[in-house]
Write an enzyme that holds these catalytic residues in place. Sequence first.
Site, short mmCIF file in Angstrom:
data_model
loop_
_atom_site.label_atom_id
_atom_site.label_comp_id
_atom_site.label_asym_id
_atom_site.label_seq_id
_atom_site.Cartn_x
_atom_site.Cartn_y
_atom_site.Cartn_z
N ASP A 136 51.66 70.40 123.85
CA ASP A 136 51.50 71.41 124.90
C ASP A 136 50.03 71.78 125.09
O ASP A 136 49.70 72.56 125.97
CB ASP A 136 52.33 72.66 124.56
CG ASP A 136 53.71 72.60 125.19
OD1 ASP A 136 53.93 71.70 126.02
OD2 ASP A 136 54.56 73.45 124.86
N ASP A 461 64.74 79.27 118.59
CA ASP A 461 65.58 78.65 117.56
C ASP A 461 66.88 79.44 117.36
O ASP A 461 67.98 78.88 117.46
CB ASP A 461 64.81 78.50 116.24
CG ASP A 461 63.96 79.71 115.89
OD1 ASP A 461 63.99 80.70 116.63
OD2 ASP A 461 63.26 79.68 114.85
O1 UPG Z 1 53.98 76.79 123.92
C1 UPG Z 1 54.26 76.35 122.81
C2 UPG Z 1 54.21 77.14 121.65
C3 UPG Z 1 54.52 76.55 120.43
N1 UPG Z 1 54.86 75.24 120.35
C4 UPG Z 1 55.17 74.65 119.03
O2 UPG Z 1 56.21 75.37 118.43
C5 UPG Z 1 56.12 75.25 117.04
C6 UPG Z 1 56.30 76.63 116.41
O3 UPG Z 1 55.20 77.43 116.73
P1 UPG Z 1 54.40 78.23 115.60
O4 UPG Z 1 53.28 78.93 116.23
O5 UPG Z 1 54.14 77.32 114.46
O6 UPG Z 1 55.48 79.30 115.22
P2 UPG Z 1 55.98 79.76 113.78
O7 UPG Z 1 56.19 81.22 113.88
O8 UPG Z 1 55.11 79.29 112.70
O9 UPG Z 1 57.36 78.98 113.75
C7 UPG Z 1 58.65 79.51 113.55
O10 UPG Z 1 59.10 80.38 114.57
C8 UPG Z 1 59.22 79.81 115.87
C9 UPG Z 1 59.92 80.84 116.75
O11 UPG Z 1 59.12 81.96 116.95
C10 UPG Z 1 60.05 78.55 115.87
O12 UPG Z 1 59.96 77.95 117.11
C11 UPG Z 1 59.50 77.62 114.83
O13 UPG Z 1 60.21 76.41 114.84
C12 UPG Z 1 59.55 78.31 113.49
O14 UPG Z 1 59.09 77.43 112.47
C13 UPG Z 1 54.76 74.63 116.71
O15 UPG Z 1 54.95 73.28 116.34
C14 UPG Z 1 54.03 74.75 118.04
O16 UPG Z 1 53.12 73.72 118.23
C15 UPG Z 1 54.92 74.47 121.48
O17 UPG Z 1 55.21 73.28 121.40
N2 UPG Z 1 54.61 75.03 122.68
#
Ligand code: UPG
Length: 755
Positions: A136, A461
Amino acid sequence: MAESSSPLPPLCERISHKSYFLRAVDLTILGLLLSLLLYRILHVNQKDTVWIVAFLCETCFTFVWLLITNIKWSPADYKTYPERLDERVHELPPVDMFVTTADPVREPPLIVVNTVLSLLAVNYPANKLACYVSDDGCSPLTYFSLKEASKFAKIWVPFCKKYNVRVRAPFMYFRNSPEAAEGSEFSKDWEMTKREYEKLSQKVEDATGSSHWLDAEDDFEAFLNTKSNDHSTIVKVVWENKGGVGDEKEVPHVVYISREKRPNHFHHYKAGAMNFLVRVSGLMTNAPYMLNVDCDMYVNEADVVRQAMCIFLQKSMDSNHCAFVQYPQDFYDSNVGELTVLQLYLGRGIAGIQGPQYAGSGCFHTRRVMYGLSLDDLGDDGSLSSIATRKYLAEESLTREFGNSKEMVKSVVDALQRKPFPQKNLKDSLETAQEMGHCHYEYQTSWGKNIGWLYDSTTEDVNTSIGIHSRGWTSSYIFPDPPAFLGCMPQGGPEVMVQQRRWATGLLEILFNKQSPLIGMFCRKIRFRQSLAYLYVFSWGLRSIPELFYCLLPAYCLLHNSALFPKGVYLGIIITLVGIHCLYTLWEFMNLGFSIQSWYVTQSFGRIKTTCSWLFSVLDVILKLLGISKTVFIVTKKTMPETKSGSGSKKSQREVDCPNQDSGKFEFDGSLYFLPGTFIVLVNLAALAGCLVGLQGRGGGGSGLAEACGCILVVILFLPFLKGMFEKGKYGIPFSTLSKAAFLAALFVVLSVGN
Ligand SMILES: O=c1ccn([C@@H]2O[C@H](COP(=O)(O)OP(=O)(O)O[C@H]3O[C@H](CO)[C@@H](O)[C@H](O)[C@H]3O)[C@@H](O)[C@H]2O)c(=O)[nH]1
């Protein structure tokens, strides 16, 4: 406890972790909470606001404990036997693996590359796997890194398979020296592979911040003049596995995709990215199972796909179909055991009801379920019932739901009917794949509504998960040691506050949207206890309000000179309650190998995140409901793992892989997140000081030692803030926050004493 009806040894067994002793402890705590409420009701004095506020807070705590007891009542997970797979299954099913990344700065490409390499090297036939990376951030650097990684994969994957390497992410694997004599074949291969990995890391590092290679190759043309929020769709086949001979056939397909973005078009963050991944993979490989990991969650156990397949295949043999298999999220270099403990006790608990929630990463989904199927749509043999066939397979309705692409509709029909997908040239689908990444492709379709990853919340999720359980599906949980996936977790500080706020906001949003368990509890196919389990998660944000009040009540009572807690022998209820709860939670931690320090850090962080971060989620949701603001997704910053410290020989693999450093050091900045915590500490310190110098109001109810102990307990829980008042730099609370909190605390003292 085996629950398989198959005469052959099963591929998996459901393990029940029910404990009558723990149920008794849960019920004792519930009983004590109820006695406290009863005492308050029997001793209420209409003028006593404090008493009523305390009663309301304790009612919330009791309700939360009831939800926890419901969750923990019948914990269960699965034990798998991947070694039986080859003998029982003629041909393993294909799996499409999805990695999402969104920002090359906050998510360094070397981390993404390691995750991808670990996926490419799993113990599974390479021609049954395809790895799709959604970017993204539309970053040429990420694409460049993937191209380089796919070259290195031709060395890395055969090396891992030849020597049966367990940890298949090179940055972790090369943290240790080889355990083999110098000069041996293994040692030479190890040295060569490490050298090649270092070259790869160097190339990625050199490319970071410089763009000379961007113009040099035609392949990067698509990235010219693009911005992360303004560009056309890019789909590139980085590596295509065409079988053949030699090491190359060991590397699964690698595809890079970046959907179209335009400034005025809302793209639904990760959920939008996932849905594009589903579509592109549907065209190119259409595997019946899909694995989804965040870009930092590398595979830590080579058999991870085989383990998940044990569950899916056993369950379909038993006509007990499962929608998804979730692994816990474990973290490297993490200093709090909170998530591990939560996942073991609460995660396993929910898994024992209708199945675990989808946690966003480390999860295998069945494609058909993501295409909106309900459990009732299947016959015993797993094929579509005749009603479902009519409902789903009419071409016109499929086009309406899945979008206007004939190829997509054909792939959906194939997936729903479980037809084997013909091997084809990936590049033949490039044009259609581009179209499906168009901003308007999903317009007036069911994507994000009841197909694919669901929109309407930043915690896509859990939103998607409740949608699946509401259609009657079950899910399964595996809790292996060593952990199947490891990722990184921000340490205590601003980064974690932002993440916690996003989670709490997203969860609270679901409470008020159409997936809400409050609406669906009695009318959907979700089980009643499962709805209650979801309710526990969705109400995180709301819990901040009683917790904030309860952190302030002892100070108010001490300053106002009124009683917060029962007097005389009834004080025993509170003392026993606090004592049992502390011992119980401490046991939970120590049972998992965590230290007392880690337990304290988690208890303290629990109060801090609730009152300082979740509190803002309530505001976010109110503003969103009023249409004043939109919730945003700020990507969590990922960091490379630290160089390894020594590992104890008696530790379980889980403890070695996820060492908890127990530092508990908290970082601050000038954001509003740290105002409530600083205010709470100042108020409680002021109350204790006021009590010592005899500054008390005319409450007349008589505060005493119990209220003073309450204030001391709050200060102990917020100790990082107390320390932060005397520290400098990133560990110190900025003067601006301190002065605002001091002003509010002075106001609080004046109002409490003068009231
Ligand atoms: O516009 C976006 C925003 C995020 N992501 C991806 O989504 C994932 C999760 O984002 P992250 O910032 O790492 O969120 P976390 O809070 O660390 O992740 C947890 O919480 C998220 C929900 O808030 C879930 O989507 C994740 O799977 C879960 O591991 C990452 O691989 C990002 O690259 C995208 O692909 N597009």
